[in-house]
Write a protein that holds these residues in place. Structure first.
Motif, PDB file in Angstrom:
ATOM      1  N   THR A   9       0.842  -1.198   0.000  1.00 22.48           N
ATOM      2  CA  THR A   9       0.000   0.000   0.000  1.00 22.48           C
ATOM      3  C   THR A   9       0.871   1.240   0.000  1.00 22.48           C
ATOM      4  OG1 THR A   9      -1.830  -1.118   1.128  1.00 22.48           O
ATOM      5  CG2 THR A   9      -1.754   1.289   1.288  1.00 22.48           C
ATOM      6  N   ASN A  10       1.959   1.198   0.754  1.00 20.99           N
ATOM      7  CA  ASN A  10       2.921   2.303   0.756  1.00 20.99           C
ATOM      8  C   ASN A  10       3.522   2.493  -0.636  1.00 20.99           C
ATOM      9  OD1 ASN A  10       6.166   2.800   1.065  1.00 20.99           O
ATOM     10  ND2 ASN A  10       4.981   4.193   2.344  1.00 20.99           N
ATOM     11  N   VAL A  11       3.865   1.384  -1.295  1.00 19.38           N
ATOM     12  CA  VAL A  11       4.405   1.462  -2.661  1.00 19.38           C
ATOM     13  C   VAL A  11       3.346   2.037  -3.602  1.00 19.38           C
ATOM     14  CG1 VAL A  11       5.242   0.100  -4.622  1.00 19.38           C
ATOM     15  CG2 VAL A  11       6.012  -0.453  -2.300  1.00 19.38           C
ATOM     16  N   GLU A  12       2.114   1.580  -3.445  1.00 16.72           N
ATOM     17  CA  GLU A  12       1.008   2.069  -4.272  1.00 16.72           C
ATOM     18  C   GLU A  12       0.851   3.582  -4.124  1.00 16.72           C
ATOM     19  OE1 GLU A  12      -3.510   0.537  -5.067  1.00 16.72           O
ATOM     20  OE2 GLU A  12      -2.891   0.772  -2.982  1.00 16.72           O
ATOM     21  N   GLU A  13       0.907   4.072  -2.898  1.00 20.08           N
ATOM     22  CA  GLU A  13       0.770   5.513  -2.650  1.00 20.08           C
ATOM     23  C   GLU A  13       1.941   6.285  -3.254  1.00 20.08           C
ATOM     24  OE1 GLU A  13       0.473   5.516   1.572  1.00 20.08           O
ATOM     25  OE2 GLU A  13      -1.673   5.015   1.593  1.00 20.08           O
ATOM     26  N   ALA A  14       3.134   5.687  -3.178  1.00 19.06           N
ATOM     27  CA  ALA A  14       4.311   6.334  -3.753  1.00 19.06           C
ATOM     28  C   ALA A  14       4.189   6.409  -5.275  1.00 19.06           C
ATOM     29  CB  ALA A  14       5.579   5.567  -3.364  1.00 19.06           C
ATOM     30  N   ILE A  15       3.692   5.341  -5.886  1.00 17.07           N
ATOM     31  CA  ILE A  15       3.484   5.333  -7.339  1.00 17.07           C
ATOM     32  C   ILE A  15       2.473   6.394  -7.731  1.00 17.07           C
ATOM     33  CG2 ILE A  15       2.491   3.991  -9.249  1.00 17.07           C
ATOM     34  CD1 ILE A  15       3.750   1.492  -7.973  1.00 17.07           C
TER      35      ILE A  15
END
Length: 244
Positions: free
Chosen positions: A224-230
């Motif tokens: 989810t953190n990666v998704e938000e960063a993307i």
């Protein structure tokens, strides 16, 4: 020499897409064998009933997918083929998934992979995961972003292999390959490497202790953190609903 028969029918798919799909189908049926040499371009185009330009486009796609390699004596089918990964790459090349579709699929996939890994990992698997984590720490310290990303992938792959399901490993490989360029952009964000490493450590500890629920929950938080960063990195493109 390998022979290909059957013309190309018209339809919604592009000619190059149909060529690729036909070659893949022949591989799966065993009509074409890994390592075999294909006929010369002119002859192959005539056999398939297509233009040479459409054939070249298909050949480029097959090369990218790891199905075909060009040698001095012509085009050869690769020795080691991974049909599942190739299928994902073909779809990406010719239809295009969106980045957010891919990361959503990755979240669902890896949450289950890590749960299985926590339940099934052998002592040897756990040692491999721990070693892969140490490698990510090493590249975090050197600041080499691409090397860190490769170590990151090795960590996630070690977890997938500990799940004892080869199909899941291939699915992870396919999704991660398609997200490589995006991940290279994301990992350049300030503190993103450190955040990823902190999540990795929690995931590793959950697997080593056999806590499947904890492992799955932390993996979801991580992705989810990666998704938000993307979403942050590509917010302009995503707001216009652009496929990346």
């Amino acid at each position: 020499r390998v022979g290909l028969t059957g013309g190309i029918a018209s339809g919604k798919s592009t000619v190059s897409q149909i060529i690729v799909e036909q070659i893949q189908e022949k591989l799966l049926k065993g009509e074409l064998k890994a390592g075999h040499k294909l006929p010369p371009e002119r002859q192959l185009a005539e056999m398939l009933g297509v233009s040479r330009s459409s054939l070249r486009e298909a050949m480029r796609a097959l090369q990218y997918m790891g199905i075909l390699e060009i040698r001095q004596d012509g085009a050869h089918l690769c020795e080691n083929l991974s049909p599942l990964s190739d299928h994902f790459k073909l779809t990406y090349l010719l239809k295009q998934f969106s980045v957010m579709e891919l990361i959503e699929a990755r979240k669902l996939l890896e949450a289950e992979i890590v749960r299985l890994a926590a339940e099934r990992a052998t002592a040897e698997d756990k040692e491999t995961i721990a070693e892969a984590f140490e490698e990510t720490l090493r590249y975090q310290e050197t600041g080499e972003e691409k090397d860190f990303l490769m170590a990151d992938f090795a960590f996630h792959r070690a977890i997938a292999e500990a799940a004892q399901n080869s199909v899941l490993v291939e699915m992870l490989n396919a999704v991660r390959d398609l997200l490589l360029e995006v991940n290279l952009d994301v990992i350049k964000r300030p503190n993103q490497v450190q955040v990823a490493t902190a999540f990795h450590e929690k995931i590793m500890k959950a697997i080593l202790s056999g806590n499947a629920r904890e492992a799955s929950g932390v993996m979801l938080d991580h992705l989810t953190n990666v998704e938000e960063a993307i979403a942050e990195v590509y917010k302009a493109e995503l707001s216009e609903d652009v496929k990346i």
